[in-house]
Write a protein that holds these residues in place. Sequence first.
Motif, PDB file in Angstrom:
ATOM      1  N   MET A   1       6.933 -35.424 -18.320  1.00 15.85           N
ATOM      2  CA  MET A   1       7.264 -34.041 -18.515  1.00 15.85           C
ATOM      3  C   MET A   1       7.672 -33.797 -19.969  1.00 15.85           C
ATOM      4  O   MET A   1       7.391 -32.738 -20.507  1.00 15.85           O
ATOM      5  N   LEU A   2       8.303 -34.771 -20.566  1.00 19.84           N
ATOM      6  CA  LEU A   2       8.743 -34.651 -21.949  1.00 19.84           C
ATOM      7  C   LEU A   2       7.562 -34.386 -22.880  1.00 19.84           C
ATOM      8  O   LEU A   2       7.610 -33.488 -23.729  1.00 19.84           O
ATOM      9  N   GLU A   3       6.497 -35.139 -22.703  1.00 15.29           N
ATOM     10  CA  GLU A   3       5.303 -34.952 -23.531  1.00 15.29           C
ATOM     11  C   GLU A   3       4.699 -33.576 -23.304  1.00 15.29           C
ATOM     12  O   GLU A   3       4.224 -32.944 -24.245  1.00 15.29           O
TER      13      GLU A   3
ATOM     14  N   PRO B   1       6.324 -32.965 -35.888  1.00 17.54           N
ATOM     15  CA  PRO B   1       6.090 -34.374 -35.540  1.00 17.54           C
ATOM     16  C   PRO B   1       6.485 -34.655 -34.086  1.00 17.54           C
ATOM     17  O   PRO B   1       7.453 -34.084 -33.573  1.00 17.54           O
ATOM     18  N   THR B   2       5.753 -35.533 -33.452  1.00 19.98           N
ATOM     19  CA  THR B   2       5.964 -35.849 -32.035  1.00 19.98           C
ATOM     20  C   THR B   2       7.413 -36.233 -31.743  1.00 19.98           C
ATOM     21  O   THR B   2       7.999 -35.753 -30.769  1.00 19.98           O
ATOM     22  N   GLU B   3       7.979 -37.080 -32.563  1.00 24.87           N
ATOM     23  CA  GLU B   3       9.351 -37.547 -32.331  1.00 24.87           C
ATOM     24  C   GLU B   3      10.348 -36.381 -32.313  1.00 24.87           C
ATOM     25  O   GLU B   3      11.220 -36.317 -31.444  1.00 24.87           O
TER      26      GLU B   3
ATOM     27  N   ALA C   1      12.495 -36.608 -17.613  1.00 27.95           N
ATOM     28  CA  ALA C   1      11.772 -36.630 -18.890  1.00 27.95           C
ATOM     29  C   ALA C   1      10.505 -37.481 -18.846  1.00 27.95           C
ATOM     30  O   ALA C   1       9.480 -37.095 -19.398  1.00 27.95           O
ATOM     31  N   PHE C   2      10.552 -38.618 -18.187  1.00 23.08           N
ATOM     32  CA  PHE C   2       9.395 -39.509 -18.179  1.00 23.08           C
ATOM     33  C   PHE C   2       8.641 -39.496 -16.851  1.00 23.08           C
ATOM     34  O   PHE C   2       7.797 -40.356 -16.608  1.00 23.08           O
ATOM     35  N   ASN C   3       8.932 -38.502 -16.016  1.00 25.24           N
ATOM     36  CA  ASN C   3       8.216 -38.343 -14.744  1.00 25.24           C
ATOM     37  C   ASN C   3       6.865 -37.673 -14.974  1.00 25.24           C
ATOM     38  O   ASN C   3       6.675 -36.938 -15.938  1.00 25.24           O
TER      39      ASN C   3
END
Length: 117
Positions: A1-3, A16-18, A37-39
């Motif tokens: 989901m974060l991405e 920037p991605t970070e 976040a990482f789901n």
Amino acid sequence: MLENIALIKEVHEHMPTELAQKEAKESLKKIDLENIAFNRLNQCNSYEVFCVCLIRALMTKESDVIIVSPFHLIDNLRDIKTIVSAIDKLKVMKNILILDTISNETHYKDSSCNIVK
């Protein structure tokens, strides 16, 4: 989901991605959803997916965010206060319009969202 959230800033503002992911993570943390976040999409419930969509909308340059019939978007949403609370926690400086039936007007009372009749 974060991405998924960060992509808005990366593409439209060439961030920037970070940095974009850091901003996305901070938004998730504000509404106590940092744990997703990482789901992936299939690992989230309808409220979590809605919040990701909301954060994405808030990250755009658009000044208005329109939410149409939130009771149809979120399974088992018993009270609109859940959504209004998330919006308030995100401290947005945008016009947020929730379009829903007049019968739900009492749910929006005393919130930062407009009521349209």
